[in-house]
Scaffold this active site. Sequence first.
Site, PDB file in Angstrom:
ATOM      1  N   HIS A 144    -113.198   5.351  14.768  1.00  0.00           N
ATOM      2  CA  HIS A 144    -114.153   6.266  15.099  1.00  0.00           C
ATOM      3  C   HIS A 144    -115.591   5.640  15.144  1.00  0.00           C
ATOM      4  O   HIS A 144    -116.372   6.474  15.549  1.00  0.00           O
ATOM      5  CB  HIS A 144    -113.941   7.355  13.660  1.00  0.00           C
ATOM      6  CG  HIS A 144    -114.938   8.504  14.083  1.00  0.00           C
ATOM      7  ND1 HIS A 144    -114.841   9.470  14.901  1.00  0.00           N
ATOM      8  CD2 HIS A 144    -115.793   8.871  13.078  1.00  0.00           C
ATOM      9  CE1 HIS A 144    -115.623  10.321  14.709  1.00  0.00           C
ATOM     10  NE2 HIS A 144    -116.341  10.041  13.519  1.00  0.00           N
ATOM     11  N   HIS A 194    -117.856   8.777  18.646  1.00  0.00           N
ATOM     12  CA  HIS A 194    -116.756   7.728  18.814  1.00  0.00           C
ATOM     13  C   HIS A 194    -117.567   6.726  19.958  1.00  0.00           C
ATOM     14  O   HIS A 194    -118.057   7.203  20.687  1.00  0.00           O
ATOM     15  CB  HIS A 194    -115.509   8.408  19.299  1.00  0.00           C
ATOM     16  CG  HIS A 194    -114.404   7.402  19.100  1.00  0.00           C
ATOM     17  ND1 HIS A 194    -113.142   7.621  18.565  1.00  0.00           N
ATOM     18  CD2 HIS A 194    -114.082   6.156  20.002  1.00  0.00           C
ATOM     19  CE1 HIS A 194    -112.361   6.739  18.629  1.00  0.00           C
ATOM     20  NE2 HIS A 194    -112.994   5.942  19.427  1.00  0.00           N
ATOM     21  N   HIS A 196    -118.111   4.847  22.897  1.00  0.00           N
ATOM     22  CA  HIS A 196    -117.722   5.119  24.436  1.00  0.00           C
ATOM     23  C   HIS A 196    -118.872   5.175  25.276  1.00  0.00           C
ATOM     24  O   HIS A 196    -120.070   5.153  24.804  1.00  0.00           O
ATOM     25  CB  HIS A 196    -117.096   6.469  24.339  1.00  0.00           C
ATOM     26  CG  HIS A 196    -118.056   7.926  24.318  1.00  0.00           C
ATOM     27  ND1 HIS A 196    -118.585   8.036  23.125  1.00  0.00           N
ATOM     28  CD2 HIS A 196    -118.469   8.494  25.178  1.00  0.00           C
ATOM     29  CE1 HIS A 196    -119.463   9.315  23.413  1.00  0.00           C
ATOM     30  NE2 HIS A 196    -119.284   9.387  24.895  1.00  0.00           N
ATOM     31  N   GLN A 198    -119.455   5.856  29.617  1.00  0.00           N
ATOM     32  CA  GLN A 198    -119.176   6.755  30.771  1.00  0.00           C
ATOM     33  C   GLN A 198    -118.999   6.023  32.123  1.00  0.00           C
ATOM     34  O   GLN A 198    -119.904   4.870  32.097  1.00  0.00           O
ATOM     35  CB  GLN A 198    -119.626   8.208  30.885  1.00  0.00           C
ATOM     36  CG  GLN A 198    -119.555   8.726  29.655  1.00  0.00           C
ATOM     37  CD  GLN A 198    -120.306  10.415  29.601  1.00  0.00           C
ATOM     38  OE1 GLN A 198    -120.001  11.298  30.681  1.00  0.00           O
ATOM     39  NE2 GLN A 198    -121.532  10.462  28.915  1.00  0.00           N
TER      40      GLN A 198
END
Length: 358
Positions: A144, A194, A196, A198
């Site tokens: 997480h 979290h 990440h 794109q």
Amino acid sequence: MDNASPIATIAGRPIYRRVFTKADGRPLHLYGYKPHDEPPLPETGGEVAKGGELRWHPLRREWNVYAPHRQNRTFKPSAADDPLAPSKRGGPDTEIPFTNFELAVFENKFTSLHRDAPAPQSVVGMESAVAKGHCDVVVYTPEHSGNLHTVGQDKRRLLLGAWNDRYVDLFAQGCKFVLPFESRGDAVGVTLHHPHGQIYAFPFVPQVQRQAAEGFQAGYDLAAHMRDGLETYKVTEAGGIDAVCPPFTRFPYETWLVPRRPVIGPWQFTEDEADGFAHLLGDMTRRYDTLFGQTTPYMLSLHAAPIGLEQDWQFCAQFYPLMRAPGRIKYLASVEQSTGAFTVDVMPERAAQALRAL
């Protein structure tokens, strides 16, 4: 499933990709150093947005994307409701219906661009177009919390392998420009904490990239320019990649990762360049957090050649931190938003010196 043979190797280690179709029809790609063969957990499925529409700005001479359905996207859920975490048996659905993974890429549920985007509305006097394209979410780790520094070099190399694989697929789908990026921190507008990034794959070449192509084709040599000012503007280096604060930066402490050997995209890296580039992604994250004494909000983007504009293009990655000093955010206010002329509070040579010292 596309999981039987490796799609690439990293320092002799194979990378495997598993392609899985979620219950709602969206593709999920699982990347790892080992084949992923875990059976999926049940999913409930549901409605998926099919993208917005494009409208042409007659004065700025650029396309903009309109996607009102994104107003309803998930907003800062708790760790217990993290949609990017692995699913748990008997627990609520997440975006990844497996109990574990190494790195995951899936189509955004609240996408701005889609291969089956609807026909645009008809607006009098307005040029519009179908928002045909693709938007991915790239989940760096099942944990997480974390960042590009703490995930480690092996995971950063796996991320680079996944980016390169998605470049190939999205260009093959007819997309004109592919932009892997990361938005980090509340000040940038992040809605999921979290770790990440794109990927946006556009059906057109955005204005910024069109202007960059014109600059390259007019003879600008980015790699040579950065080499000429290396001592003044250099932060650090690794594997033939220089981290520099260019003399024309627009954000305080803006840093670019520039290959000394010009390439049009990271898929052309040598093994040493790929290793150096991956290292610097983590190293710059560490330097920013150390300099500002906090989790630094930033925007990271990879600038590879658009389709049809590869001539003389030179790839680089760009970090735009949103801090001008510890505890002080760099806001884009009236002048920047209205004119595009940025006011920069820190000279690039001073920024490079401060980051270099870390």
